[in-house]
Design a protein around this motif. Sequence first.
Motif, PDB file in Angstrom:
ATOM      1  N   GLY A  10       0.797  -1.213   0.000  1.00 39.35           N
ATOM      2  CA  GLY A  10       0.000   0.000   0.000  1.00 39.35           C
ATOM      3  C   GLY A  10       0.830   1.265   0.000  1.00 39.35           C
ATOM      4  O   GLY A  10       1.983   1.282  -0.463  1.00 39.35           O
ATOM      5  N   GLU A  57      -6.302   4.035  -2.063  1.00 39.87           N
ATOM      6  CA  GLU A  57      -7.133   3.004  -1.440  1.00 39.87           C
ATOM      7  C   GLU A  57      -8.043   2.328  -2.459  1.00 39.87           C
ATOM      8  O   GLU A  57      -8.138   1.094  -2.507  1.00 39.87           O
ATOM      9  CB  GLU A  57      -7.971   3.639  -0.332  1.00 39.87           C
ATOM     10  N   ALA A  79      -0.794  -3.283   3.843  1.00 41.10           N
ATOM     11  CA  ALA A  79      -1.667  -2.174   3.434  1.00 41.10           C
ATOM     12  C   ALA A  79      -1.129  -0.829   3.899  1.00 41.10           C
ATOM     13  O   ALA A  79      -1.788   0.203   3.725  1.00 41.10           O
ATOM     14  CB  ALA A  79      -3.090  -2.392   3.943  1.00 41.10           C
ATOM     15  N   TYR A  82      -3.156   2.335   5.442  1.00 40.88           N
ATOM     16  CA  TYR A  82      -4.571   1.943   5.280  1.00 40.88           C
ATOM     17  C   TYR A  82      -4.946   0.795   6.224  1.00 40.88           C
ATOM     18  O   TYR A  82      -6.130   0.568   6.490  1.00 40.88           O
ATOM     19  CB  TYR A  82      -4.862   1.551   3.836  1.00 40.88           C
ATOM     20  N   THR A  85      -6.938   2.344   8.936  1.00 42.52           N
ATOM     21  CA  THR A  85      -8.064   3.232   8.615  1.00 42.52           C
ATOM     22  C   THR A  85      -9.125   2.631   7.705  1.00 42.52           C
ATOM     23  O   THR A  85     -10.254   3.108   7.694  1.00 42.52           O
ATOM     24  CB  THR A  85      -7.541   4.497   7.887  1.00 42.52           C
ATOM     25  N   SER A  86      -8.778   1.604   6.931  1.00 43.06           N
ATOM     26  CA  SER A  86      -9.612   1.238   5.796  1.00 43.06           C
ATOM     27  C   SER A  86     -10.588   0.090   6.032  1.00 43.06           C
ATOM     28  O   SER A  86     -10.232  -1.096   5.932  1.00 43.06           O
ATOM     29  CB  SER A  86      -8.749   0.890   4.575  1.00 43.06           C
TER      30      SER A  86
END
Length: 146
Positions: A10, A57, A79, A82, A85-86
């Motif tokens: 990521g 993302e 990631a 992310y 957070t994702s």
Amino acid sequence: MVKKVLLINGPNLNLLGTREPEKYGTTSLKDIEAAAQNQASSKEDGSEVLVYQNNTEGFIIDRIHQAKLEGVGFIIINAGAYTHTSVGIRDALLGTAIPFIEVHITNVHQREPFRHQSYLSDKAVAVICGLGVYGYTASIEYALNY
Ligand SMILES: O=C(O)[C@]1(O)C[C@H](CCCOc2ccccc2)[C@@H](O)[C@H](O)C1
């Protein structure tokens, strides 16, 4: 046995080897990816590792969707930020039902508190963090023998 493994990196991991070597080491992402692909080719059984890196993302989510369509049997994902957070990447991984390992170069639990939270860990086959780039080697090996 899984024959097609997808390695996803990521945001900012394209910078590996260029900055913050004390934290992220000196190995470039291209070298990490090449080593992973060599792990597959050295099995001489048609195994392959597909590699992908993106800082966005939505593109990572799209790549995860595509994995299902192309017969990927295992995903290795770092990631990056992310991770913390994702929900979207979590949902994409769960939606494909492809098993995955979460990898981090650093031990995120020794870092800032906001890095201790992962939207992926509870659904991962395994989480490897703090082993540097060896985390990629170990997880690829596991996936190729899954
Ligand atoms: O330890 C890891 O692998 C991380 O996923 C790396 C992410 C950061 C990737 C940044 O990578 C760089 C590499 C070289 C230079 C600058 C950034 C960080 O946000 C996660 O909390 C832990």
